[in-house]
Design a protein around this motif. Structure first.
Motif, PDB file in Angstrom:
ATOM      1  N   GLU A  52       0.768  -1.357   0.036  1.00  0.00           N
ATOM      2  CA  GLU A  52       0.137   0.219  -0.010  1.00  0.00           C
ATOM      3  C   GLU A  52       0.876   1.206   0.060  1.00  0.00           C
ATOM      4  N   THR A  53       1.825   1.208   0.578  1.00  0.00           N
ATOM      5  CA  THR A  53       2.942   2.199   0.593  1.00  0.00           C
ATOM      6  C   THR A  53       3.692   2.334  -0.689  1.00  0.00           C
ATOM      7  N   GLN A  54       3.778   1.190  -1.302  1.00  0.00           N
ATOM      8  CA  GLN A  54       4.822   0.830  -2.270  1.00  0.00           C
ATOM      9  C   GLN A  54       6.393   1.178  -1.613  1.00  0.00           C
ATOM     10  N   HIS A  55       6.678   0.428  -0.746  1.00  0.00           N
ATOM     11  CA  HIS A  55       7.940   0.308   0.081  1.00  0.00           C
ATOM     12  C   HIS A  55       8.223   1.849   0.623  1.00  0.00           C
ATOM     13  N   GLY A  56       6.984   2.570   0.848  1.00  0.00           N
ATOM     14  CA  GLY A  56       7.495   3.863   1.504  1.00  0.00           C
ATOM     15  C   GLY A  56       7.349   4.980   0.661  1.00  0.00           C
ATOM     16  N   THR A  57       7.105   4.887  -0.560  1.00  0.00           N
ATOM     17  CA  THR A  57       7.372   5.909  -1.772  1.00  0.00           C
ATOM     18  C   THR A  57       6.026   6.879  -1.783  1.00  0.00           C
ATOM     19  N   LEU A  58       4.955   6.232  -1.385  1.00  0.00           N
ATOM     20  CA  LEU A  58       3.845   7.091  -1.317  1.00  0.00           C
ATOM     21  C   LEU A  58       3.468   7.672   0.117  1.00  0.00           C
ATOM     22  N   THR A  59       3.745   9.052  -0.021  1.00  0.00           N
ATOM     23  CA  THR A  59       3.879   9.629   1.299  1.00  0.00           C
ATOM     24  C   THR A  59       2.619   9.761   2.021  1.00  0.00           C
ATOM     25  N   LYS A  60       1.415  10.042   1.469  1.00  0.00           N
ATOM     26  CA  LYS A  60       0.037   9.879   2.092  1.00  0.00           C
ATOM     27  C   LYS A  60      -0.100   8.501   2.634  1.00  0.00           C
ATOM     28  N   GLN A  61       0.014   7.427   1.943  1.00  0.00           N
ATOM     29  CA  GLN A  61      -0.185   6.172   2.533  1.00  0.00           C
ATOM     30  C   GLN A  61       0.968   6.011   3.644  1.00  0.00           C
ATOM     31  N   GLN A  62       1.920   6.227   3.593  1.00  0.00           N
ATOM     32  CA  GLN A  62       2.993   6.286   4.631  1.00  0.00           C
ATOM     33  C   GLN A  62       2.545   6.691   5.862  1.00  0.00           C
ATOM     34  N   GLN A  63       2.053   8.041   5.808  1.00  0.00           N
ATOM     35  CA  GLN A  63       1.491   8.849   7.077  1.00  0.00           C
ATOM     36  C   GLN A  63       0.203   8.020   7.596  1.00  0.00           C
ATOM     37  N   ARG A  64      -0.733   7.551   6.657  1.00  0.00           N
ATOM     38  CA  ARG A  64      -1.890   6.708   7.031  1.00  0.00           C
ATOM     39  C   ARG A  64      -1.415   5.555   7.768  1.00  0.00           C
ATOM     40  N   TRP A  65      -0.537   4.911   7.610  1.00  0.00           N
ATOM     41  CA  TRP A  65      -0.060   3.789   8.135  1.00  0.00           C
ATOM     42  C   TRP A  65       0.763   4.101   9.470  1.00  0.00           C
ATOM     43  N   GLN A  66       1.318   5.122   9.385  1.00  0.00           N
ATOM     44  CA  GLN A  66       1.990   5.572  10.660  1.00  0.00           C
ATOM     45  C   GLN A  66       1.068   5.721  11.844  1.00  0.00           C
ATOM     46  N   LYS A  67      -0.144   6.562  11.511  1.00  0.00           N
ATOM     47  CA  LYS A  67      -1.128   6.873  12.216  1.00  0.00           C
ATOM     48  C   LYS A  67      -1.863   5.409  12.664  1.00  0.00           C
ATOM     49  N   ARG A  68      -1.949   4.580  11.757  1.00  0.00           N
ATOM     50  CA  ARG A  68      -2.873   3.152  12.186  1.00  0.00           C
ATOM     51  C   ARG A  68      -2.023   2.513  13.135  1.00  0.00           C
TER      52      ARG A  68
END
Length: 85
Positions: free
Chosen positions: A62-78
């Motif tokens: 989902e984050t494409q190994h951290g390259t998708l900033t918004k998805q990365q942030q969503r996962w950090q919150k989760r």
């Protein structure tokens, strides 16, 4: 470099989340016999480990190994929320 470190840190945090899940399960584990304990422990370990691997793989996908900033942030919150619960 910072993005990569942030991404990898969350992999560590996910593993910590599943270690906590395992500790909680084991704290409530009261087998009656040694044979029961062996069988149940194997099942518990395999179940939690399968869940952990799936969660880690979904995170990478989902984050494409951290390259998708918004998805990365969503996962950090989760993950942060799950760790604080």
């Amino acid at each position: 470099m910072n993005r990569l470190l942030t991404h990898e840190q969350l992999h560590f945090d996910i593993s910590e989340l599943y270690a906590r899940k395992m500790r909680k399960i084991l704290s409530e584990f009261h087998p009656k016999t040694l044979n029961e304990a062996k069988l149940q422990l194997k099942r518990i370990h395999h179940k939690v480990e399968r869940e952990r691997i799936y969660f880690q793989n979904t995170y990478d996908k989902e984050t494409q190994h951290g390259t998708l900033t918004k998805q990365q942030q969503r996962w950090q919150k989760r993950v942060g929320k799950a760790l604080s619960e």
